[in-house]
Design a protein around this motif. Sequence first.
Motif, PDB file in Angstrom:
ATOM      1  N   ALA A 157      13.881  51.058 116.363  1.00  0.00           N
ATOM      2  CA  ALA A 157      15.070  51.908 116.320  1.00  0.00           C
ATOM      3  C   ALA A 157      16.211  51.287 117.114  1.00  0.00           C
ATOM      4  O   ALA A 157      17.370  51.282 116.673  1.00  0.00           O
ATOM      5  N   THR A 158      15.897  50.736 118.289  1.00  0.00           N
ATOM      6  CA  THR A 158      16.924  50.103 119.120  1.00  0.00           C
ATOM      7  C   THR A 158      17.567  48.938 118.386  1.00  0.00           C
ATOM      8  O   THR A 158      18.789  48.769 118.398  1.00  0.00           O
ATOM      9  N   ALA A 159      16.732  48.123 117.722  1.00  0.00           N
ATOM     10  CA  ALA A 159      17.260  46.962 117.009  1.00  0.00           C
ATOM     11  C   ALA A 159      18.176  47.371 115.858  1.00  0.00           C
ATOM     12  O   ALA A 159      19.226  46.757 115.638  1.00  0.00           O
ATOM     13  N   LEU A 160      17.799  48.416 115.118  1.00  0.00           N
ATOM     14  CA  LEU A 160      18.590  48.828 113.956  1.00  0.00           C
ATOM     15  C   LEU A 160      19.867  49.562 114.367  1.00  0.00           C
ATOM     16  O   LEU A 160      20.924  49.358 113.766  1.00  0.00           O
ATOM     17  N   VAL A 161      19.768  50.418 115.381  1.00  0.00           N
ATOM     18  CA  VAL A 161      20.949  51.149 115.844  1.00  0.00           C
ATOM     19  C   VAL A 161      21.945  50.207 116.517  1.00  0.00           C
ATOM     20  O   VAL A 161      23.157  50.405 116.446  1.00  0.00           O
ATOM     21  N   SER A 162      21.437  49.152 117.172  1.00  0.00           N
ATOM     22  CA  SER A 162      22.293  48.198 117.889  1.00  0.00           C
ATOM     23  C   SER A 162      22.575  46.948 117.067  1.00  0.00           C
ATOM     24  O   SER A 162      22.951  45.915 117.614  1.00  0.00           O
ATOM     25  N   LEU A 163      22.403  47.038 115.768  1.00  0.00           N
ATOM     26  CA  LEU A 163      22.566  45.893 114.881  1.00  0.00           C
ATOM     27  C   LEU A 163      23.971  45.309 115.015  1.00  0.00           C
ATOM     28  O   LEU A 163      24.964  46.037 115.056  1.00  0.00           O
ATOM     29  N   ASN A 164      24.034  43.971 115.095  1.00  0.00           N
ATOM     30  CA  ASN A 164      25.319  43.287 115.161  1.00  0.00           C
ATOM     31  C   ASN A 164      26.147  43.627 113.919  1.00  0.00           C
ATOM     32  O   ASN A 164      25.630  43.648 112.801  1.00  0.00           O
ATOM     33  N   GLU A 165      27.438  43.885 114.116  1.00  0.00           N
ATOM     34  CA  GLU A 165      28.281  44.327 113.006  1.00  0.00           C
ATOM     35  C   GLU A 165      28.376  43.288 111.891  1.00  0.00           C
ATOM     36  O   GLU A 165      28.470  43.632 110.708  1.00  0.00           O
ATOM     37  N   ALA A 166      28.372  42.007 112.250  1.00  0.00           N
ATOM     38  CA  ALA A 166      28.409  40.959 111.229  1.00  0.00           C
ATOM     39  C   ALA A 166      27.129  40.981 110.394  1.00  0.00           C
ATOM     40  O   ALA A 166      27.167  40.847 109.162  1.00  0.00           O
ATOM     41  N   THR A 167      25.982  41.179 111.060  1.00  0.00           N
ATOM     42  CA  THR A 167      24.707  41.285 110.345  1.00  0.00           C
ATOM     43  C   THR A 167      24.707  42.486 109.423  1.00  0.00           C
ATOM     44  O   THR A 167      24.247  42.422 108.275  1.00  0.00           O
ATOM     45  N   LEU A 168      25.253  43.617 109.920  1.00  0.00           N
ATOM     46  CA  LEU A 168      25.348  44.825 109.112  1.00  0.00           C
ATOM     47  C   LEU A 168      26.195  44.571 107.865  1.00  0.00           C
ATOM     48  O   LEU A 168      25.818  44.962 106.757  1.00  0.00           O
ATOM     49  N   PHE A 169      27.342  43.888 108.035  1.00  0.00           N
ATOM     50  CA  PHE A 169      28.217  43.609 106.902  1.00  0.00           C
ATOM     51  C   PHE A 169      27.497  42.786 105.845  1.00  0.00           C
ATOM     52  O   PHE A 169      27.546  43.106 104.643  1.00  0.00           O
ATOM     53  N   TRP A 170      26.824  41.704 106.269  1.00  0.00           N
ATOM     54  CA  TRP A 170      26.180  40.822 105.293  1.00  0.00           C
ATOM     55  C   TRP A 170      24.970  41.481 104.640  1.00  0.00           C
ATOM     56  O   TRP A 170      24.635  41.188 103.491  1.00  0.00           O
ATOM     57  N   MET A 171      24.302  42.388 105.360  1.00  0.00           N
ATOM     58  CA  MET A 171      23.210  43.138 104.746  1.00  0.00           C
ATOM     59  C   MET A 171      23.742  44.044 103.632  1.00  0.00           C
ATOM     60  O   MET A 171      23.189  44.094 102.533  1.00  0.00           O
ATOM     61  N   LEU A 172      24.848  44.745 103.922  1.00  0.00           N
ATOM     62  CA  LEU A 172      25.443  45.624 102.926  1.00  0.00           C
ATOM     63  C   LEU A 172      25.984  44.819 101.746  1.00  0.00           C
ATOM     64  O   LEU A 172      25.748  45.163 100.578  1.00  0.00           O
ATOM     65  N   PHE A 173      26.702  43.752 102.052  1.00  0.00           N
ATOM     66  CA  PHE A 173      27.275  42.918 101.002  1.00  0.00           C
ATOM     67  C   PHE A 173      26.184  42.269 100.164  1.00  0.00           C
ATOM     68  O   PHE A 173      26.272  42.214  98.929  1.00  0.00           O
ATOM     69  N   GLY A 174      25.131  41.764 100.832  1.00  0.00           N
ATOM     70  CA  GLY A 174      24.038  41.109 100.125  1.00  0.00           C
ATOM     71  C   GLY A 174      23.311  42.063  99.191  1.00  0.00           C
ATOM     72  O   GLY A 174      22.986  41.701  98.057  1.00  0.00           O
ATOM     73  N   THR A 175      23.071  43.290  99.664  1.00  0.00           N
ATOM     74  CA  THR A 175      22.402  44.288  98.815  1.00  0.00           C
ATOM     75  C   THR A 175      23.235  44.599  97.578  1.00  0.00           C
ATOM     76  O   THR A 175      22.736  44.625  96.450  1.00  0.00           O
ATOM     77  N   PHE A 176      24.536  44.824  97.794  1.00  0.00           N
ATOM     78  CA  PHE A 176      25.425  45.110  96.671  1.00  0.00           C
ATOM     79  C   PHE A 176      25.476  43.934  95.702  1.00  0.00           C
ATOM     80  O   PHE A 176      25.452  44.120  94.476  1.00  0.00           O
ATOM     81  N   ALA A 177      25.538  42.710  96.236  1.00  0.00           N
ATOM     82  CA  ALA A 177      25.633  41.525  95.387  1.00  0.00           C
ATOM     83  C   ALA A 177      24.383  41.335  94.539  1.00  0.00           C
ATOM     84  O   ALA A 177      24.466  40.997  93.348  1.00  0.00           O
TER      85      ALA A 177
END
Length: 230
Positions: A157-177
């Motif tokens: 939970a700590t890792a996911l809630v504190s996820l780096n914003e750049a990592t979050l962006f690429w995860m969202l972008f990658g999923t959509f792509a």
Amino acid sequence: RLFGGSLSDCNSGFRALRKDSIARWGAESSGMEFASELLTNALEAGSKIVEVPITLRCDRAGRQPHLQTWRDGMRHLLTILARAPWLFVNLGFFLGLLSALIAIGCLLGPRTLMGRFALFDYHTLILAAIMGFFGSQILSTGLTLNLSGKHQMGRLATALVSLNEATLFWMLFGTFAVVAAGVASIFWVWVSHGYDHVGNFTATVFLLYVATVAGSFATSLLHVHLMKRA
């Protein structure tokens, strides 16, 4: 059990408490769920709870009961579960991981177990999609509960809630792509077949799995990080 307690009667209304502990436990419920909140908060605070035998007598006949079984029962359940976010995080992650392993197995082709049970076909893949979707929703619930800051977060939970914003962006972008590329690929196959029926059903269901499970997980992460800043 979730908080390390071992009680034979968790709803007894006869309790002797240390006055200085009440403020530290911070129980605030206004209904019958106060009984559960008081115990869970005390156990979370590391307080010692001891049961002492008592004697009960039947109440007056015909008195209107205060308890409303289903409403008050649900209130107790919600109060207890709200204080165990790790339960949702761990269960959601387990279901998501299990569904992913099943989905990968489906890509390797159908198998027959013990010469009788047909597995890892598109039926199994649909089941994996349903399991993964609920897993991501349960995980999201746990992460959202952790945002209150009232309960200790586990490592996941700590890792996911504190996820780096750049990592979050690429995860969202990658999923959509990936989903967009999959939809475009199926559309291209359909066009190349003269807009006729396309028989690659397993691949289509797998794309549905990715869109449902990965999309739900990514959306849940986005929701959690938006709530952090709300």
